[in-house]
Design a protein around this motif. Structure first.
Motif, short mmCIF file in Angstrom:
data_model
loop_
_atom_site.label_atom_id
_atom_site.label_comp_id
_atom_site.label_asym_id
_atom_site.label_seq_id
_atom_site.Cartn_x
_atom_site.Cartn_y
_atom_site.Cartn_z
N ASP A 63 96.47 45.80 67.52
CA ASP A 63 95.90 47.33 67.92
C ASP A 63 94.07 47.06 67.10
OD1 ASP A 63 95.31 49.84 67.72
OD2 ASP A 63 96.49 50.69 66.36
N THR A 64 93.08 47.90 67.19
CA THR A 64 91.80 47.19 66.88
C THR A 64 91.47 48.59 66.46
OG1 THR A 64 91.26 48.99 68.77
CG2 THR A 64 91.23 46.49 68.97
N ILE A 65 90.27 47.89 64.95
CA ILE A 65 89.77 48.99 63.42
C ILE A 65 88.52 48.13 63.64
CG2 ILE A 65 90.18 46.94 62.42
CD1 ILE A 65 91.85 49.28 60.78
N THR A 66 87.52 49.61 63.76
CA THR A 66 86.14 49.93 63.27
C THR A 66 86.16 49.42 61.69
OG1 THR A 66 85.98 51.57 64.12
CG2 THR A 66 85.80 49.80 65.18
N GLN A 67 84.68 49.80 61.65
CA GLN A 67 83.92 49.54 60.08
C GLN A 67 84.47 50.67 59.67
OE1 GLN A 67 81.91 47.66 58.02
NE2 GLN A 67 81.84 49.02 56.51
N GLY A 68 84.91 50.75 58.19
CA GLY A 68 85.48 51.45 57.82
C GLY A 68 86.42 52.88 58.31
N GLU A 69 86.90 52.83 59.51
CA GLU A 69 87.74 53.23 59.79
C GLU A 69 89.77 52.99 58.54
OE1 GLU A 69 90.45 53.70 64.30
OE2 GLU A 69 88.81 52.36 63.84
N TRP A 70 89.98 53.90 58.96
CA TRP A 70 91.81 53.84 58.66
C TRP A 70 92.88 54.14 59.65
CZ3 TRP A 70 93.58 51.71 53.42
CH2 TRP A 70 92.82 52.08 52.47
N LYS A 71 93.13 53.17 59.33
CA LYS A 71 94.64 53.70 60.14
C LYS A 71 96.39 52.81 60.15
CE LYS A 71 92.63 52.54 65.04
NZ LYS A 71 93.29 51.62 66.52
N SER A 72 97.34 54.06 60.54
CA SER A 72 98.20 53.82 59.55
C SER A 72 99.17 53.63 60.45
CB SER A 72 98.60 55.09 58.63
OG SER A 72 97.56 55.10 57.60
N HIS A 73 100.59 52.86 60.07
CA HIS A 73 101.91 52.36 61.01
C HIS A 73 102.48 52.67 60.27
CE1 HIS A 73 98.50 50.56 63.60
NE2 HIS A 73 98.41 50.47 63.10
N THR A 74 103.96 53.28 60.71
CA THR A 74 104.98 53.66 60.02
C THR A 74 106.16 52.94 60.78
OG1 THR A 74 105.30 55.52 61.33
CG2 THR A 74 103.72 56.35 59.09
N TYR A 75 107.24 52.77 60.22
CA TYR A 75 108.16 51.78 59.71
C TYR A 75 109.55 52.86 59.24
CZ TYR A 75 105.38 48.30 61.74
OH TYR A 75 104.43 48.20 62.05
N PHE A 76 110.38 53.35 59.65
CA PHE A 76 111.77 53.51 59.38
C PHE A 76 112.66 52.28 58.71
CE2 PHE A 76 115.78 55.36 58.73
CZ PHE A 76 115.28 56.10 58.03
N LEU A 77 112.92 52.28 57.18
CA LEU A 77 113.59 51.44 57.05
C LEU A 77 115.18 51.63 56.46
CD1 LEU A 77 114.04 48.33 56.41
CD2 LEU A 77 112.80 48.75 53.59
N PRO A 78 115.85 51.33 57.35
CA PRO A 78 117.19 51.71 56.88
C PRO A 78 118.53 51.46 55.49
CG PRO A 78 117.38 50.16 58.93
CD PRO A 78 116.16 50.29 57.93
N ALA A 79 119.29 51.59 55.07
CA ALA A 79 119.35 51.19 53.97
C ALA A 79 120.24 49.19 54.09
CB ALA A 79 120.47 52.38 52.61
#
Length: 148
Positions: free
Chosen positions: A52-68
């Motif tokens: 991905d890419t990001i700029t000044q002050g930007e927030w990016k979130s990425h989620t992962y589902f973790l099994p037991a």
């Protein structure tokens, strides 16, 4: 494409992790942890790298589902350009956080934030949030999330 190949190569050459010396909480001083390479694990539990890419002050979130049943999470944020500063925050399934972590977290300023969380890892949704803390222009990055 050349940037992705370069970032992957840099990640493989420079990636290391931070293993807690007893405590599962990374909010303590980084000097309490031992640095070891994590990229050698080949049990098939690794997620594909995310680009991905990001700029000044930007927030990016990425989620992962973790099994037991997982006992270790290995995370590496890599961007390679030490002129730009990124940070990373990790939200656990219960809503609590690890971080924020910066490039020098492992004692090396190299455009990589590598860490490992060990112990009784909670199943559920984990969210990795990336911040463009100090970015000139647009900064590409790679995020690697592995569960063992």
């Amino acid at each position: 494409m050349k940037i992705r190949i370069l970032l992957i190569g840099m990640l493989l050459l420079t990636a290391c992790c931070v293993m807690p010396a007893g405590a599962a909480d990374f909010s303590d001083n980084a000097a309490k942890y031992t640095i070891t390479p994590w990229y050698k694990f080949t049990d098939g539990s690794k997620a594909l790298p995310l680009y991905d890419t990001i700029t000044q002050g930007e927030w990016k979130s990425h989620t992962y589902f973790l099994p037991a049943g997982k006992t270790r999470i290995e995370i590496a944020l890599s961007w390679g350009n030490t002129q730009n500063t990124l940070s990373m925050k990790i939200e656990k399934p219960d809503g609590s956080f690890y971080g924020p972590f910066y490039d020098s977290f492992d004692g090396i300023t190299n455009g990589v934030i590598p860490l490992t969380i060990n112990g009784n890892i909670a199943a559920g949704q984990w969210t990795i949030s990336i911040n463009g803390a100090s970015v000139s222009g647009t900064q590409p990055y790679t995020l690697q999330f592995n569960a063992v």
